[in-house]
Design a protein around this motif. Sequence first.
Motif, short mmCIF file in Angstrom:
data_model
loop_
_atom_site.label_atom_id
_atom_site.label_comp_id
_atom_site.label_asym_id
_atom_site.label_seq_id
_atom_site.Cartn_x
_atom_site.Cartn_y
_atom_site.Cartn_z
N VAL A 138 -4.05 -2.19 3.91
CA VAL A 138 -4.45 -3.37 3.15
C VAL A 138 -4.95 -2.97 1.76
O VAL A 138 -4.56 -3.55 0.75
N SER A 139 -5.79 -1.93 1.71
CA SER A 139 -6.30 -1.50 0.41
C SER A 139 -5.16 -1.06 -0.50
O SER A 139 -5.14 -1.39 -1.68
N ALA A 140 -4.24 -0.30 0.06
CA ALA A 140 -3.15 0.20 -0.76
C ALA A 140 -2.32 -0.95 -1.31
O ALA A 140 -2.01 -1.01 -2.50
N LEU A 141 -1.99 -1.89 -0.44
CA LEU A 141 -1.17 -3.02 -0.89
C LEU A 141 -1.91 -3.85 -1.94
O LEU A 141 -1.34 -4.21 -2.97
N ILE A 142 -3.19 -4.15 -1.66
CA ILE A 142 -3.93 -4.96 -2.63
C ILE A 142 -4.09 -4.19 -3.93
O ILE A 142 -3.95 -4.76 -5.01
N GLY A 143 -4.36 -2.89 -3.84
CA GLY A 143 -4.50 -2.08 -5.05
C GLY A 143 -3.24 -2.14 -5.90
O GLY A 143 -3.32 -2.34 -7.12
N VAL A 144 -2.10 -1.96 -5.27
CA VAL A 144 -0.84 -2.00 -6.03
C VAL A 144 -0.64 -3.38 -6.64
O VAL A 144 -0.33 -3.51 -7.82
N CYS A 145 -0.86 -4.43 -5.84
CA CYS A 145 -0.66 -5.79 -6.35
C CYS A 145 -1.59 -6.08 -7.52
O CYS A 145 -1.17 -6.67 -8.51
#
Lengths: 329, 259, 348
Positions: C258-265
């Motif tokens: 979740v962190s990785a996806l939100i970070g990228v977004c």
Amino acid sequence: MNAKKIIALIMALAMLTFVFCGCAKKDNAPVSSSDLAEQTPPAEEQTPDEGEPADTSVSVIDMLGREVTLDEPASRIVALTAADCEIIYALGAGDLLVGRGAYCDYPPEVLELPSVESGYDTNIEQIIDLEPQVLFMSTMAQSEEQSKQLEDAGVHVVMNDAQNIEGVYSSIGMIGQLLGKQAEADALIADMKAKFDDLKNKADGEGKTVYFEVSPLQYGLWTAGTDTFMNEIADMLGLVNIFADVTGWGEVSEEQVIDRNPDYIVTISMYFGEGPTPIEEIMSRPGWENVTAVKNGAILNLQNDELSRPSPRLAEGAQMLYDFINEAK
Amino acid sequence: MSMLEVKDLSVSYGDLHILRDVSFSVEPGQWLMIIGPNGAGKTTILNSISRGVPYTGTIVYQGRDIRRWKPRELALNIGLLSQNNSMGYAFTVEEIVRLGRYAHSASVLSGDKDGREEAIDRAIALTGLEGLRNQSSLTLSGGELQRTFLAQLFAQDPRLLMLDEPTNHLDLVYQKQVFNLIREWLTENGRAVVSVVHDLSLARAYGTHALLLSKGRTVAEGPVSEVTAPKLLNEVYSMDVYSWMREMYSQWTDEDSST
Amino acid sequence: MAQIPHKRKEGLYVLEYLAFLAVTPAVFFLCVCVGSVKVPLGDTVRLILDAIRGSDISGIKFASIIVSVRIPRVLSAALVGASLSLCGAGMQGLLKNPLADGSTLGVSSAASLGAVIAIAFGITVPFLPFAGTMIMAILFAFLGLLIILSLAYKLDSSLSTNTIILIGVIFSMFVSSITSLVITFASDKIKHITFWTMGSLQGNNYTHVLILCGALVIFGGVILLHARELNAFAVGEDNARNIGVNVRRVRLTILICVSALIGVCVSIGGTIAFVGLVTPHMTRIIVGPNHKKLLPVSVFAGAIFLMLSDLAARILLNPLELPIGVVTSMIGSVVFIYIFITGRRKGK
């Protein structure tokens, strides 16, 4: 209970930070305070008519229509807006400044002065502490109460917020009068007028189109439409702003820029010495290769607010734009 | 080697000691009833074994410390029916029961290789939930929800059942049914049950062994008849347990005779 | 209750998949055809076909608008929407809390803070233009989640709905204030506060699309593979432990993804609120809470939702652009209330 205490503490902190961040956000929005057209009264064609030499007192009417009278020209002043600082230095009165707003950055000497919070965060205590006789501020953020507090402390508050070149002349005249630098002010205004007239006479933009970029693509394109200095100067040089249908500053769509196909691009993005320069960045945007300005490399980068601030340097900015167009031809 | 061996189990939150040096063991075929007044630490024993609370001491299952079991392996061996199962989302009864098969299949992509559907059907049938199969768990009564999680436990099919107040929300019919069901389940080889109950008559009727706790310490452990001897119970509950029960029972007979 | 004793397959029906597979490209097509500059439909279709065939389109009039600007933008809208929605669905399951989402828990704000710090202090990775901001955004998103969850565990070990949302909101405000602070101090470099508070999908090119796509495939894939574990968590964390879920490992895995996806977004599109909150919720009302259906449908629903929101942002005030966050919040709350009320009326 421990947990309850913690929650209470966190809540209190959060309230504080909320207030704080709410203010800070607004102040940093890409819409520059001096360019919000709707928020200010029409710049008054107020030229000081008093000035009897026997009487040392000076009196002006500021841009909120309030009369400000001093027994003698001010010798301790604080200016909150960057433009007012520039005018004061241009009048040779920089030594009268005892403080500046946090965003004043020109000329470089101004940075040595004590800085106070400005805009929505204007810190009354900091200002009073500097004991100025006069405080120049923009009409944007200050409430009646704030200026009353200052006046109770013996600080004369002068609201100054020029919206167009005429307004800049008025503010120069007003500041010159309050500082006893009327001759310098008249000279500065005459100089600016002469420069603008000269440009107006020689310039022939041939109706070519220009696109002003205020914020780069990565964060959404912001441009300057009508009722901005950039637009006024483009008009003066015979250029057509492709976003004349936008009022003030606004975020516009990339497609529109490509479709409207400007002959020139002026970007005011800053460059920090790493990565592509603002010009290189625009040149490399996919889909922009067919835009005339990109094809011809007709992109000007003005990094020092020459065209966005109601200061005497507007004339320099206009000159730079003129030179750039001539070169690009 | 015992099936489950608990030694010097202690649990505390800060200065609060929930359990102190509790030791007992469970052999295959046994039904151990954990009894004692409120706050004795009964549920905490089950939660320690299911690794839901941090503890000191050792808990050994099949000769291996439970901390060294992988969660999935452990779930194939030990299952817990816990007391509060509040639902947040509208999962259907079947979806909750299906979760019981989690430990049996390796990944979300693997198909029904191990008789998953049959196990689910059987568990639902055993607990009398056929009619509620596709109903949202949010609309179930407390008893129905209790049976749903019991069905999940049957679908999980562990060898040691741990039940925390298994018939808490159930009416008499289901109470009897569930206890009989578990007694029958226990008859198969290599199975055992540990349950927390409040009802001492149920403990006596169904348990083979019992562990009597008071204030986090073991008072007695052994065959159920010995542990539920009047002297011990009266001491722990600070009341005359037997005469109270007899009094309650006598009211039933009185009413019977009057009608 | 009348019962139809049918055996439902747990995953999506093939038909349902096909429906979503059909609706998503239809919306994509609509969003590519409509925009702030009017391009005739025939031209658009021809351009897309030519571009796919690989023929030279550089001379054609609207080529650059459609191929270089609009398509990558719509694609990034779809991918950001899908990712945020999947993250929301994952967190709502993991925490058994329908209000959990990157924006309500302050994860997006934390990611913004990371990105803003990276820009303000010039943290870059040589040769990788976005990597500095992106890595900092991911790192801060993860740290943010850890802080929120450990605070929540400290105050209330049952992680009740109210505690975690309260902490999330407080944390979010706290982080936003630090972000504002950093921006104030580094005002020269970062003037673009609306980007960090409201988001913008302008200027996304195919590189961004590739990065988003990669992140969604890897991290989104991992989340999708944890559908059963998320079901267990959504029933209850204790129950998950009882049935054999490796609670710690699964929680950590989901949080990292979740962190990785939100970070990228966030580093690509800024903070776009409401997508992760509303779409999974709407989806749950339609397909139920089972994550085997909920997660994949949320991916599609999020993509559709953000593509349409971005379309509105592009055309409503033409030639001006609306901040996308304004649109998502407005559409999101209206649709949310509508579905909530009709869902209630049906009585489920």
